[in-house]
Design an enzyme around this catalytic site. Structure first.
Site, PDB file in Angstrom:
ATOM      1  N   ASN A  96      -7.296 -21.601  -8.108  1.00  9.48           N
ATOM      2  CA  ASN A  96      -5.849 -21.635  -8.250  1.00  9.48           C
ATOM      3  C   ASN A  96      -5.145 -22.154  -6.996  1.00  9.48           C
ATOM      4  OD1 ASN A  96      -5.549 -20.673 -10.909  1.00  9.48           O
ATOM      5  ND2 ASN A  96      -5.957 -18.575 -10.243  1.00  9.48           N
ATOM      6  N   HIS A  97      -3.997 -22.818  -7.207  1.00  4.33           N
ATOM      7  CA  HIS A  97      -3.152 -23.326  -6.134  1.00  4.33           C
ATOM      8  C   HIS A  97      -1.787 -22.642  -6.208  1.00  4.33           C
ATOM      9  CE1 HIS A  97      -5.358 -27.462  -5.669  1.00  4.33           C
ATOM     10  NE2 HIS A  97      -6.207 -26.486  -5.963  1.00  4.33           N
ATOM     11  N   ARG A  98      -1.044 -22.735  -5.122  1.00  6.35           N
ATOM     12  CA  ARG A  98       0.351 -22.270  -5.160  1.00  6.35           C
ATOM     13  C   ARG A  98       1.118 -23.049  -6.220  1.00  6.35           C
ATOM     14  NH1 ARG A  98       1.171 -22.411   1.288  1.00  6.35           N
ATOM     15  NH2 ARG A  98       0.155 -24.410   0.857  1.00  6.35           N
ATOM     16  N   THR A 118       1.900 -28.332  -5.084  1.00  4.59           N
ATOM     17  CA  THR A 118       0.705 -27.521  -5.307  1.00  4.59           C
ATOM     18  C   THR A 118      -0.449 -27.972  -4.428  1.00  4.59           C
ATOM     19  OG1 THR A 118      -0.081 -28.992  -7.079  1.00  4.59           O
ATOM     20  CG2 THR A 118       1.343 -27.123  -7.722  1.00  4.59           C
ATOM     21  N   PRO A 125      -1.882 -17.530  -7.681  1.00  7.48           N
ATOM     22  CA  PRO A 125      -2.049 -16.836  -8.972  1.00  7.48           C
ATOM     23  C   PRO A 125      -3.390 -16.113  -9.004  1.00  7.48           C
ATOM     24  CG  PRO A 125      -1.381 -19.127  -9.287  1.00  7.48           C
ATOM     25  CD  PRO A 125      -1.747 -18.984  -7.842  1.00  7.48           C
TER      26      PRO A 125
END
Length: 212
Positions: free
Chosen positions: A82-84, A90, A111
């Site tokens: 997951n990325h921001r 992102t 996340p």
């Protein structure tokens, strides 16, 4: 004892494309029950390579129950992928280094969907991708080439990208009986004694109630 030794890597030494997963994983965050196998002619003992982005610092786990059948091409994507998403970009600048690490995210910025859990007696077809935090219930079937993005109920059949429910395998009454029966927890002698009922394609409540 009737049946293969669950503590051996290959249940049938003559078939080296099938391996019991619990005997070939080393990551303590991958937890797999007895008799669950991975089928891959390119090396079933390499199952762990199909669990991607599983990082100790995140603490999520892949938990798979007993007697599952997992076909080649499986990919479990864990929370480390997951990325921001709340920021303007992102892009993971921090992992590129050279000064970009000044914007290393806090874990709370990423996340996190929790553990990925596969129940007992689940059949997963070829080339399936399971996304982070998904739960797949006991007795479920996932069709080949599916991408599982949400939870799958017990004894449900899912397929597609994203995977959607196709149908229930059994009536509600039969499903409830099977869940309560939890045959995957039978001791070896009881399992062996009732294999004919468990493998009967003309399944009925009356037959299940004969299990002792």
């Amino acid at each position: 004892m009737i049946g293969p030794n669950p503590n051996e890597l290959y249940p049938n030494p003559a078939i080296r494309s099938v391996a019991f997963i619990k005997n070939c994983v080393t990551n303590p965050n991958i937890i797999v029950g007895d008799y669950t196998y991975y089928d891959d002619p390119d090396g079933p003992e390499n199952f762990e390579a199909h669990v991607e982005h599983l990082y100790d610092f995140l603490g999520d786990k892949l938990i798979i129950g007993k007697f599952c059948a997992i076909a080649k091409g499986i990919t479990f994507i864990m929370n480390g992928a997951n990325h921001r998403m709340a920021s303007a970009t992102t892009y993971p600048f921090n992992i590129m280094g050279a000064g970009f690490e000044k914007v290393t995210p806090q874990l709370s910025d990423l996340p996190f969907k929790g553990d990925t859990i596969v129940g007992n007696d689940v059949w997963i077809g070829q080339n399936v991708t399971v996304m982070p935090g998904v739960e797949i219930g006991d007795g479920a079937i996932i069709a080949a080439n599916s991408v599982v993005t949400k939870n799958v109920g017990a004894y449900e059949i899912y397929g597609g990208n994203p995977a959607r429910k196709i149908k229930d395998r059994f009536s509600k009454e039969l499903t409830l009986c099977l869940k309560e029966l939890a045959w995957w927890d039978f001791p070896n002698d009881k399992l062996s004694r009732n294999l004919e009922i468990l493998c009967d394609t003309d399944l009925t409540l009356e037959k299940l109630q004969k299990i002792k």
